[in-house]
Design an enzyme around this catalytic site. Structure first.
Site, short mmCIF file in Angstrom:
data_model
loop_
_atom_site.label_atom_id
_atom_site.label_comp_id
_atom_site.label_asym_id
_atom_site.label_seq_id
_atom_site.Cartn_x
_atom_site.Cartn_y
_atom_site.Cartn_z
CB THR A 30 -0.89 -0.01 1.26
OG1 THR A 30 -1.75 -1.16 1.21
CG2 THR A 30 -1.75 1.24 1.35
N GLY A 31 0.50 2.28 -0.76
CA GLY A 31 1.24 3.53 -0.73
C GLY A 31 1.57 4.03 -2.12
CB THR A 33 6.67 3.88 -3.60
OG1 THR A 33 6.85 5.04 -2.78
CG2 THR A 33 7.90 3.66 -4.46
CE LYS A 99 5.50 -2.20 4.72
NZ LYS A 99 5.03 -1.06 3.88
N GLY A 102 0.51 4.45 6.17
CA GLY A 102 -0.82 4.28 5.56
C GLY A 102 -1.72 3.37 6.39
CD GLU A 108 1.72 -1.92 4.21
OE1 GLU A 108 1.38 -1.11 3.35
OE2 GLU A 108 2.38 -1.60 5.21
C1 5RP Z 1 1.57 1.88 4.34
C2 5RP Z 1 3.06 1.81 4.23
C3 5RP Z 1 3.66 2.43 3.02
O1 5RP Z 1 4.29 1.45 2.28
C4 5RP Z 1 4.65 3.49 3.45
O2 5RP Z 1 3.97 4.44 4.24
C5 5RP Z 1 5.30 4.18 2.25
O3 5RP Z 1 4.36 4.91 1.52
P1 5RP Z 1 4.76 5.76 0.25
O4 5RP Z 1 5.25 4.82 -0.79
O5 5RP Z 1 3.47 6.47 -0.13
O6 5RP Z 1 5.83 6.75 0.66
O7 5RP Z 1 3.75 1.25 5.04
O8 5RP Z 1 1.11 1.29 5.53
#
Ligand code: 5RP
Length: 223
Positions: A30-31, A33, A99, A102, A108
């Site tokens: 999730t996120g 990237t 992590k 999100g 995850e």
């Molecule tokens: C969600 C996460 C995401 O992978 C982490 O916050 C990175 O997010 P982004 O790619 O938007 O920077 O752990 O629970």
């Protein structure tokens, strides 16, 4: 001119998606990237006829998968995944990470644990010499008070995560609360990960220190 952080996230996502082979079962993190990785997987499905199925780590990811045309499956049907791709908030030189910005870290971790290979996609701003960010912790709402007390005994400073509209606590996809617990510099991430998990009422925490052996970190923009 494009934002260099966004460009780095996109580069990392595309490179991770290009590691996926035909027939694989793929854990989808999730996120922002990992969503670039999913966009590229959708493109490969359309242009190359890549046949994959994904296991999503959040409702948001499941919706993105539908948008990109990635067929989904479950851990019940596929308890072992070929690869999982996910982002991170901090990564140290030993590939240990934090992590959960999100609030999806519980699923995850389950998905990363089920995967033979864990590919972490980040921009260089996520690299740190030592982990020191507040640790996201998913907590059973019933146990919030007792868990907060135990986290303080461990040297933490827990704060219940509230929604952006300040309309009450964030509710995870699993129906639980999330606490962000600052510990300062984390000397032994594996020991802290285990100690937090050992508190009754804690369902999972955002320290990932137990799967470094199968983890590959892709830093966008650095080849
Ligand atoms: C969600 C996460 C995401 O992978 C982490 O916050 C990175 O997010 P982004 O790619 O938007 O920077 O752990 O629970």
């Amino acid at each position: 001119m494009s934002d260099p952080v966004v460009a780095a996230k996109k580069d990392a996502g595309i490179r991770a998606a290009n590691m996926v082979k035909d027939g694989m079962i793929v854990g989808l993190g999730t996120g922002s990237t990992v969503f670039f990785a999913m966009e590229r997987l959708g493109e490969r499905i359309k242009t190359e006829g890549l046949r994959i199925r994904g296991v999503p780590t959040s409702n948001q990811t499941a919706m993105r998968a539908e948008e990109y045309g990635i067929p989904l499956t479950t851990l019940t049907l596929h308890p072992v995944l070929d690869i999982a791709i996910d982002g991170a908030d901090q990564v140290d030189p030993g590939k240990r990470m934090i992590k959960g910005r999100g609030a999806a870290h519980l699923r995850e971790k389950v998905v990363a644990d089920a995967a033979k290979q864990f590919v972490v996609v980040i921009d260089s701003g996520k690299e740190v010499a030592g982990l020191d960010a507040a640790v996201p912790i998913e907590v059973l709402p019933f146990a919030c008070g007792s868990v907060a007390g135990k986290l303080r005994e461990l040297g933490g400073d827990p704060v219940l995560r509230n929604g952006v509209k300040k309309d009450g606590p964030v509710i995870s996809d699993n129906g639980n609360y999330v606490m962000d617990c600052a510990f300062g510099a984390i000397a032994d991430p594996a020991a802290l990960e285990a100690a937090i998990n050992n508190i009754p009422g804690v369902l999972g925490n955002g320290i990932f220190a137990a799967m470094t052996g199968k983890t590959v970190v892709i830093v966008g923009g650095r080849h």
